[in-house]
Design an enzyme around this catalytic site. Structure first.
Site, PDB file in Angstrom:
ATOM      1  N   HIS A 180       8.889  12.286  -1.646  1.00  0.00           N
ATOM      2  CA  HIS A 180       8.350  10.714  -1.980  1.00  0.00           C
ATOM      3  C   HIS A 180       6.728  10.934  -1.068  1.00  0.00           C
ATOM      4  CE1 HIS A 180      11.007   9.328  -4.433  1.00  0.00           C
ATOM      5  NE2 HIS A 180      12.272  10.586  -4.467  1.00  0.00           N
ATOM      6  N   ASP A 210      -0.788   6.960   1.838  1.00  0.00           N
ATOM      7  CA  ASP A 210       0.578   6.376   1.106  1.00  0.00           C
ATOM      8  C   ASP A 210       1.013   7.818  -0.414  1.00  0.00           C
ATOM      9  OD1 ASP A 210       2.886   5.187   0.236  1.00  0.00           O
ATOM     10  OD2 ASP A 210       1.478   3.336   0.441  1.00  0.00           O
TER      11      ASP A 210
HETATM   12  P1  ADQ Z   1       7.848   2.735  -0.058  1.00  0.00           P
HETATM   13  O1  ADQ Z   1       6.772   2.685   0.574  1.00  0.00           O
HETATM   14  O2  ADQ Z   1       9.435   2.476  -0.156  1.00  0.00           O
HETATM   15  O3  ADQ Z   1       7.502   4.536  -0.484  1.00  0.00           O
HETATM   16  P2  ADQ Z   1       5.874   1.615  -2.249  1.00  0.00           P
HETATM   17  O4  ADQ Z   1       5.394   2.533  -3.566  1.00  0.00           O
HETATM   18  O5  ADQ Z   1       4.818   0.689  -1.555  1.00  0.00           O
HETATM   19  O6  ADQ Z   1       7.414   2.274  -1.371  1.00  0.00           O
HETATM   20  O7  ADQ Z   1       7.215   0.626  -3.519  1.00  0.00           O
HETATM   21  C1  ADQ Z   1       7.612  -0.159  -2.702  1.00  0.00           C
HETATM   22  C2  ADQ Z   1       8.985  -0.741  -3.758  1.00  0.00           C
HETATM   23  O8  ADQ Z   1       9.092  -1.643  -2.648  1.00  0.00           O
HETATM   24  C3  ADQ Z   1       7.799  -1.220  -4.789  1.00  0.00           C
HETATM   25  O9  ADQ Z   1       9.168  -1.453  -6.537  1.00  0.00           O
HETATM   26  C4  ADQ Z   1       7.617  -2.787  -4.651  1.00  0.00           C
HETATM   27  O10 ADQ Z   1       8.230  -3.676  -6.014  1.00  0.00           O
HETATM   28  C5  ADQ Z   1       8.939  -2.913  -3.856  1.00  0.00           C
HETATM   29  N1  ADQ Z   1       8.821  -4.180  -2.929  1.00  0.00           N
HETATM   30  C6  ADQ Z   1       7.852  -4.051  -2.241  1.00  0.00           C
HETATM   31  N2  ADQ Z   1       7.793  -5.244  -1.105  1.00  0.00           N
HETATM   32  C7  ADQ Z   1       8.100  -5.993  -2.208  1.00  0.00           C
HETATM   33  C8  ADQ Z   1       8.709  -6.837  -1.629  1.00  0.00           C
HETATM   34  N3  ADQ Z   1       8.843  -8.189  -0.618  1.00  0.00           N
HETATM   35  N4  ADQ Z   1      10.271  -8.075  -2.714  1.00  0.00           N
HETATM   36  C9  ADQ Z   1      10.762  -7.748  -3.568  1.00  0.00           C
HETATM   37  N5  ADQ Z   1      10.180  -5.564  -3.277  1.00  0.00           N
HETATM   38  C10 ADQ Z   1       9.060  -5.432  -2.567  1.00  0.00           C
HETATM   39  C11 ADQ Z   1       7.657   5.993  -0.708  1.00  0.00           C
HETATM   40  C12 ADQ Z   1       6.418   6.060  -0.813  1.00  0.00           C
HETATM   41  C13 ADQ Z   1       5.437   6.048  -1.739  1.00  0.00           C
HETATM   42  C14 ADQ Z   1       6.126   6.377  -3.115  1.00  0.00           C
HETATM   43  C15 ADQ Z   1       7.196   5.708  -3.342  1.00  0.00           C
HETATM   44  C16 ADQ Z   1       7.814   6.358  -5.157  1.00  0.00           C
HETATM   45  O11 ADQ Z   1       5.887   5.797   0.818  1.00  0.00           O
HETATM   46  O12 ADQ Z   1       4.046   5.695  -0.850  1.00  0.00           O
HETATM   47  O13 ADQ Z   1       5.104   4.621  -4.073  1.00  0.00           O
HETATM   48  O14 ADQ Z   1       8.632   5.737  -2.250  1.00  0.00           O
HETATM   49  O15 ADQ Z   1       8.080   7.390  -4.665  1.00  0.00           O
END
Ligand code: ADQ
Length: 467
Positions: free
Chosen positions: A165, A373
């Site tokens: 991911h 990211d």
């Molecule tokens: P993350 O770095 O955790 O995951 P990201 O793609 O930024 O993921 O997504 C975060 C998720 O958390 C989103 O669905 C968002 O809606 C939710 N979220 C964030 N802040 C929130 C808040 N304050 N309240 C509620 N929900 C919140 C890893 C990788 C990413 C990749 C994902 C998926 O780092 O690059 O996109 O996996 O593969």
């Protein structure tokens, strides 16, 4: 009945289980966790009948398998020492910074590595009894890179897929890791290895050819007698979920209420992230500070809202980031707030999906500016929620999403002046241009969804050539 070729049983393996314990008074029950990955894979498990193997969170507990919501759940429990060595240590103190282009210094501690090997073995031991002949095993993410080989050594018949991911770094950076060959060989026992972007898949192909005996060109590698398909499978969102939340009557009310609270005449600039140093929250705040310093916009004209979900609070780099962000918010408000009008609002909490969509709908400008990211789903969620066709997305060039969302205002998050200028451009962008760009962003997020993504990966794992 043994599974046939087209109907192989499926085991999903991820660091976390798709369920969490919820306590009510003296009893506790399991609840399906919210979140994209779970939503995409849950129906597949229900349909094909399969298991999910993962850590339930916390220390110890029961490792007895159980059924929940149509899924077979197999917990892999961790001791306090394993949480420290495997999870906080090697996964989040070594691999996370190394794979995100060394934004913090990765620590190469031998005791953390030993714990990583031990926990990966624990996962492999838990998976093996669950898989029938020829089953598909889909392993997720950087915590579990040794599992494919550990499983393959005992079960040559399995179809093993791995999806990363997060980014995979350039081979020059990856080569620093003392256990680089072990990690690559761990992954190379898979049949299919998926990455978020083509560039990242290329990094992995180059590292494998340089640091192991693997050979091959294009997206196919060979190691001994085994063939590995290496390919980008960019992750997507559940577009229908976001559109139906945005279309709900209550969403309109929530959005109007947010706009009224922040000041209906002020422009609203939004950031939503896990509180992680890869997300660039600190630099984003400095760009906002620069916009206010330049004086063209004041706290009377705009406000910036940062919503940050608490994350990995036991890891030192995360605790210091939290302090830095809180200090920056205080400093900017001290300097630029007007009576009754705060320049920066900071919410350190998780929001419900409904509230999250209301914030997306209320925001004139969305800043998604990670330093690095894998993909970044927030960027896609913002576009999906903008059913009115307006709004401006400022997106980092270093997010995987930038490959697909070409009509965002692309920014270099290391360039504070450039970002400040981009914020000013976004705040003054004419509605016609907003609509033109947003149409293109929405077309991009509509082109395939999370269910298509999972189906494509599993198609490739089954051996379909066109997946
Ligand atoms: P993350 O770095 O955790 O995951 P990201 O793609 O930024 O993921 O997504 C975060 C998720 O958390 C989103 O669905 C968002 O809606 C939710 N979220 C964030 N802040 C929130 C808040 N304050 N309240 C509620 N929900 C919140 C890893 C990788 C990413 C990749 C994902 C998926 O780092 O690059 O996109 O996996 O593969």
């Amino acid at each position: 009945m043994p599974p046939t070729n087209n109907d192989r049983s499926l085991v999903i393996v991820a660091n976390r289980l798709p369920v969490q314990r919820v306590r009510r008074g003296t009893t506790s029950t399991w609840q399906t966790s919210p979140g994209g990955l779970v939503a995409a894979l849950h129906p597949l498990l229900r349909k094909h009948g399969g298991s999910w193997v993962g850590w339930p969170g916390g220390e110890g507990g029961s490792s007895r398998a159980f059924r929940h919501d149509g899924m077979d759940i197999k917990p892999v429990t961790l001791s306090a020492g394993q949480i420290e060595g495997f999870y906080e240590g090697f996964s989040n103190g070594t691999l996370w910074p190394l794979y995100h282009d060394v934004l913090r210094t990765p620590r190469f501690r031998r005791s953390w590595w030993r714990s990583y090997v031990e926990v990966n073995q624990k996962f492999a031991d838990a998976i093996e009894p669950l898989v029938g002949p020829g089953s598909m095993v889909w392993i997720h993410d950087y915590h579990l890179q040794l599992v494919p080989k550990m499983l393959r050594q005992r079960r040559a018949d399995l179809r093993i897929g791995f999806f990363l991911h997060i980014p995979f770094p350039a081979p020059e950076l990856f080569a620093r890791m003392p256990w680089r060959a072990e990690v690559l060989e761990g992954l190379l026992a898979s049949d299919v290895i998926g990455f978020q972007t083509r560039a990242v898949a290329q990094n992995f192909l180059r590292a494998s050819r340089r640091l192991t005996r693997a050979t091959g060109s294009g997206c196919t590698l060979r190691l001994d007698d085994h063939t590995i398909r290496v390919q980008p499978f960019p992750i997507a969102i559940d577009i229908e979920e976001f559109e139906s939340l945005a279309n709900a009557e209550s969403a309109g009310e929530r959005t109007r209420s947010l706009r009224a609270k922040f000041g209906p005449k002020r422009k609203l600039v939004l950031g939503v992230d896990r509180l992680d140093y890869t997300k660039g929250i600190d630099v984003r705040l400095r760009a906002i500070e620069e916009v206010l310093r330049r004086g063209e916009f004041s706290a009377r004209d705009m406000c910036f809202v940062q919503i940050a979900v608490p994350s990995r609070e036991n890891v030192d780099d995360y605790a210091s980031l939290r302090r830095e962000v809180e200090q920056a918010v205080g400093r900017i408000n001290g300097e630029y707030a007007e009576p009754g009008q705060v320049a920066v609002h900071y919410l350190h909490r998780r929001l419900s999906r409904e509230d999250l969509v209301a914030y997306y709908m209320a925001a004139d400008v969305m800043m998604v500016t990670p330093l690095r990211d894998g993909m970044n789903l927030i960027a896609k969620e913002y576009a999906a929620s903008r059913i009115d066709g307006t709004g401006v997305l400022l997106l980092s060039e270093f997010a995987g999403a930038a490959n697909e969302l070409r009509q965002a205002v692309l920014v270099n998050p290391f360039d504070i002046d450039g970002m400040a200028k981009a914020v000013q451009t976004a705040l003054t962008m004419p509605p016609a241009e907003q609509r033109r760009r947003m149409r293109s962003l929405r077309n991009a997020v509509h082109s395939y969804d999370l269910y298509d993504w999972a189906a494509r990966f599993l198609g490739a794992l089954r051996g379909d050539q066109d997946a």
